[in-house]
Enzyme design. Sequence first.
Site, PDB file in Angstrom:
ATOM      1  N   SER A  20      11.615  17.641  26.256  1.00  0.00           N
ATOM      2  CA  SER A  20      12.862  17.658  25.490  1.00  0.00           C
ATOM      3  C   SER A  20      14.000  18.374  26.214  1.00  0.00           C
ATOM      4  O   SER A  20      15.166  18.183  25.863  1.00  0.00           O
ATOM      5  CB  SER A  20      12.644  18.313  24.124  1.00  0.00           C
ATOM      6  OG  SER A  20      12.409  19.700  24.251  1.00  0.00           O
ATOM      7  N   SER A 172      14.732  14.516  22.014  1.00  0.00           N
ATOM      8  CA  SER A 172      14.684  15.918  21.598  1.00  0.00           C
ATOM      9  C   SER A 172      14.702  16.025  20.086  1.00  0.00           C
ATOM     10  O   SER A 172      15.565  15.450  19.405  1.00  0.00           O
ATOM     11  CB  SER A 172      15.874  16.691  22.179  1.00  0.00           C
ATOM     12  OG  SER A 172      15.917  18.003  21.675  1.00  0.00           O
TER      13      SER A 172
END
Length: 214
Positions: A20, A172
């Site tokens: 992420s 993310s």
Amino acid sequence: LIALVVRTFAYEPFNIPSGSMLPTLLIGDYLFVSKFSYGYSKHSLPFSLPVIPGRVFEDTPERGDVVVFKLPTDNKTDFIKRIVGLPGDEIQVKGGILHINGTPVERERVEDFVSTDDFGTTRRVARFVETLPNGVKHYILEETDNDPMDNTRIYKVPEDTFFAMGDNRDRSNDSREWGFVPEENLLGRAVGIWLNFDFEKGCADLSRVGDGIH
């Protein structure tokens, strides 16, 4: 005992389990987190022992800091993201572009981020340099500007909370989904990468030791 004191009040090592924060942090990176950068709360202690009321010796993160914190939805899971929104800010993503207080954040297209998986497949993702209002520059990845999280509502950041996003914008899980990071949940600021260990290949990538956070 000495190690426990150091990890609680000075520096604690963390490792990166997901992508992420690519390209800033790679999967397998080990980094140090400065526990004293923002002061201490109960989450600074082992098992989040409730012996510290609120936050003591507190200091405020700056926009662009990469921070480790307890996920607000469970107050247990350690997350690492970049602070992009401060108390009082209005944050919105439109067409993949981060907007802060109604102003689009500058981003410049640079060379692709290239990675190779365990099967030898090469993958290229568009990479940009994003420049935050305070002048902090950092890389982000954007596969597309049309994902659901590339067009969001306006988030008004409440007092004593922060808005956090991953640098790998389309991959993310961050404040766009679960909300704001309370000041009490901050564990510390990431201050440097010291090792990357590839468990599949069984070797350490020493070329990135000491690169720091950009």
